[in-house]
Design an enzyme around this catalytic site. Sequence first.
Site, PDB file in Angstrom:
ATOM      1  N   ASP A 166       9.937  18.823  -9.914  1.00 18.72           N
ATOM      2  CA  ASP A 166       9.328  18.372 -10.847  1.00 18.72           C
ATOM      3  C   ASP A 166       8.039  18.992 -10.858  1.00 18.72           C
ATOM      4  O   ASP A 166       7.503  18.972  -9.681  1.00 18.72           O
ATOM      5  CB  ASP A 166       9.229  17.190 -11.198  1.00 18.72           C
ATOM      6  CG  ASP A 166       9.457  16.093  -9.650  1.00 18.72           C
ATOM      7  OD1 ASP A 166       8.465  16.798  -8.946  1.00 18.72           O
ATOM      8  OD2 ASP A 166      10.027  15.206  -9.621  1.00 18.72           O
TER       9      ASP A 166
ATOM     10  N   ASP B 265       3.860  17.370 -10.914  1.00 18.62           N
ATOM     11  CA  ASP B 265       3.529  16.204 -11.277  1.00 18.62           C
ATOM     12  C   ASP B 265       1.755  16.579 -11.286  1.00 18.62           C
ATOM     13  O   ASP B 265       1.398  17.646 -10.508  1.00 18.62           O
ATOM     14  CB  ASP B 265       3.492  15.543  -9.734  1.00 18.62           C
ATOM     15  CG  ASP B 265       4.738  14.971  -9.368  1.00 18.62           C
ATOM     16  OD1 ASP B 265       5.232  14.491 -10.440  1.00 18.62           O
ATOM     17  OD2 ASP B 265       5.431  14.933  -8.488  1.00 18.62           O
TER      18      ASP B 265
ATOM     19  N   ASP C 156       0.841  11.444   1.497  1.00 14.52           N
ATOM     20  CA  ASP C 156       2.099  11.567   2.810  1.00 14.52           C
ATOM     21  C   ASP C 156       1.552  12.549   3.597  1.00 14.52           C
ATOM     22  O   ASP C 156       1.179  12.499   4.796  1.00 14.52           O
ATOM     23  CB  ASP C 156       3.264  11.050   2.455  1.00 14.52           C
ATOM     24  CG  ASP C 156       3.897  12.090   1.510  1.00 14.52           C
ATOM     25  OD1 ASP C 156       3.415  13.046   1.107  1.00 14.52           O
ATOM     26  OD2 ASP C 156       5.131  11.911   1.083  1.00 14.52           O
TER      27      ASP C 156
HETATM   28  P1  ATP Z   1      10.043  16.535  -4.643  1.00 10.67           P
HETATM   29  O1  ATP Z   1       9.631  16.140  -5.877  1.00 10.67           O
HETATM   30  O2  ATP Z   1      10.494  17.884  -4.275  1.00 10.67           O
HETATM   31  O3  ATP Z   1      11.183  15.481  -4.055  1.00 10.67           O
HETATM   32  P2  ATP Z   1       7.347  15.735  -3.981  1.00 10.67           P
HETATM   33  O4  ATP Z   1       6.571  16.230  -2.753  1.00 10.67           O
HETATM   34  O5  ATP Z   1       7.003  16.358  -5.286  1.00 10.67           O
HETATM   35  O6  ATP Z   1       8.992  16.343  -3.626  1.00 10.67           O
HETATM   36  P3  ATP Z   1       7.386  13.319  -4.940  1.00 10.67           P
HETATM   37  O7  ATP Z   1       8.169  12.028  -4.649  1.00 10.67           O
HETATM   38  O8  ATP Z   1       7.790  14.033  -6.542  1.00 10.67           O
HETATM   39  O9  ATP Z   1       7.663  14.148  -3.729  1.00 10.67           O
HETATM   40  O10 ATP Z   1       5.830  12.827  -5.134  1.00 10.67           O
HETATM   41  C1  ATP Z   1       4.752  13.688  -5.534  1.00 10.67           C
HETATM   42  C2  ATP Z   1       3.640  13.509  -4.506  1.00 10.67           C
HETATM   43  O11 ATP Z   1       3.278  12.339  -4.278  1.00 10.67           O
HETATM   44  C3  ATP Z   1       4.011  13.902  -3.088  1.00 10.67           C
HETATM   45  O12 ATP Z   1       4.090  15.162  -2.989  1.00 10.67           O
HETATM   46  C4  ATP Z   1       2.988  13.231  -2.166  1.00 10.67           C
HETATM   47  O13 ATP Z   1       1.593  13.819  -2.380  1.00 10.67           O
HETATM   48  C5  ATP Z   1       2.759  11.800  -3.097  1.00 10.67           C
HETATM   49  N1  ATP Z   1       3.746  10.772  -2.411  1.00 10.67           N
HETATM   50  C6  ATP Z   1       5.042  10.579  -3.151  1.00 10.67           C
HETATM   51  N2  ATP Z   1       5.192   9.602  -2.325  1.00 10.67           N
HETATM   52  C7  ATP Z   1       4.283   9.086  -1.482  1.00 10.67           C
HETATM   53  C8  ATP Z   1       4.383   7.991  -0.503  1.00 10.67           C
HETATM   54  N3  ATP Z   1       5.153   7.434  -0.463  1.00 10.67           N
HETATM   55  N4  ATP Z   1       3.100   8.069   0.282  1.00 10.67           N
HETATM   56  C9  ATP Z   1       2.135   8.900   0.165  1.00 10.67           C
HETATM   57  N5  ATP Z   1       2.323   9.821  -0.748  1.00 10.67           N
HETATM   58  C10 ATP Z   1       3.356   9.994  -1.639  1.00 10.67           C
HETATM   59 MG    MG Z   2       7.758  15.802  -7.063  1.00  9.97          MG
END
Ligand code: ATP
Ligand code: MG
Length: 451
Positions: free
Chosen positions: A70, A72, A150
């Site tokens: 996705d 963001d 994170d």
């Molecule tokens: P994917 O969507 O491929 O699972 P992602 O890195 O995009 O991976 P998301 O859960 O969509 O993960 O979250 C988007 C972003 O928000 C992350 O890349 C991170 O920067 C931040 N984030 C999400 N969850 C947390 C958390 N629990 N603590 C700190 N930052 C977070």
């Molecule tokens: Mg994501």
Amino acid sequence: MNKNDCTPSEAPVITELALNIITRQEHNISRKKISDNALKVLYRLHGAGFDAYLVGGGVRDLLLGQAPKDFDIATNATPEQIRQLFKNCRLIGRRFRLAHIMFGRDIIEVATFRGHHQEPSKNVSQQSKEGMLLRDNVYGTIDEDAERRDFTVNAMYYNIGDYSIHDYAGGIDDLEDKLIRLIGDPDTRYREDPVRMLRAIRFAIKLDFDIEEDTAEPIEELATLLQDIPPARLYEESLKMLQSGYGLETYHLMREYNLFQQLFPTIAEFFTEDYSSPTEQMLDLVLDSTDQRIEEGKRINPAFMFAAMLWYPLQEKAKLLMETRKLSFYDAIMEASNYILDDQVRTIAIPRRHTATIREIWQLQLRMPRRNGKRAFRLMELNKFRAGFDFLEMRGEIEQGDTQQLAKWWEVFQNAGRNMRQAMVADLDASEGQPKTRRRKTLRKKKPKAS
Ligand code: ATP
Ligand code: MG
């Protein structure tokens, strides 16, 4: 899709991050790889005078040459300002207010930069005794926002203003070294949000990265902190862990770090040193087959996976009930189903529609040995028959013997024409007519009513 999980720290645990800007010429992210909807949102924010960045997994995966799950977006516009720019906007989230821009089924998540909490005020931020952040509604600068994220590889921002990448925490280097590294002090960051431990494992497997030493070190000991996370959030996370195409590997790594045990305590009771119990064999089988199905683009059902994972713990519980409460096998299974599912939903809130299916798949296991008369024909009409049969086949692989024979019978029966099917049932009827068929003794103690 859960930037609302991105939580800040009360204590200034992070020394200031050093910004490294990578210009358009120096990186390989092309706008063609960003979804039209995400671009639309980025450009509209930028056109209205706001800063707008693609962030998180979107940037990380594009740099790795992979297709992001996705996109963001992070911005200095407040949720209210975002809402004024987009007709198709919904504000969501309690822990952190976010804007969802809706394009049919495609949702682009837009978050306002998050800031430090100088004076914790009840309305905007809240922290539990254990250091866990419960609420997080302070807006801030992009630098502060980066510190809240994170992992270093998740704190890179693609600027729609000049197509440069802002790397705040050395994410580019870690991407090259294939390392998952927490930003800040690991112990503190895990205490703020224990789900980060699960995320470390998930990204390590998904990206085929190592977990950096200091990031890995505290996990095993802090794993029990997951017990404080609401079961609804853990349910969502467990699906991301086990149903994203790398479930088998993810389970094994979670288990090494004592994390799987927190999410599935009932299952963990059956863990052995050499991974040989039927429960463990079933975990390997069902997670492997889930991974395969995802690779083949087939549909997957969480209920099937949970039904399989919990089947042998269910058997043990039923056995115990038969001994202690002198219940029939059928009644014991029914009662054990309640125990096992009640236990499981305490850590992972499996929705009711799924627990109903889990029960159906289990009940089918009791019904499938009984095929005479019209029974086999009727069973095949049931909605969940296919799931029940697929599961019977897996059990056959583990249990061999009668179970495997039964699975073979059903396979032939399903593929047979009408006459052949009738002949197969007639065969059974004939042998059932004879006294003393072996299977009866165990299964016919009490005749269940059709469920
Ligand atoms: P994917 O969507 O491929 O699972 P992602 O890195 O995009 O991976 P998301 O859960 O969509 O993960 O979250 C988007 C972003 O928000 C992350 O890349 C991170 O920067 C931040 N984030 C999400 N969850 C947390 C958390 N629990 N603590 C700190 N930052 C977070
Ligand atoms: Mg994501």
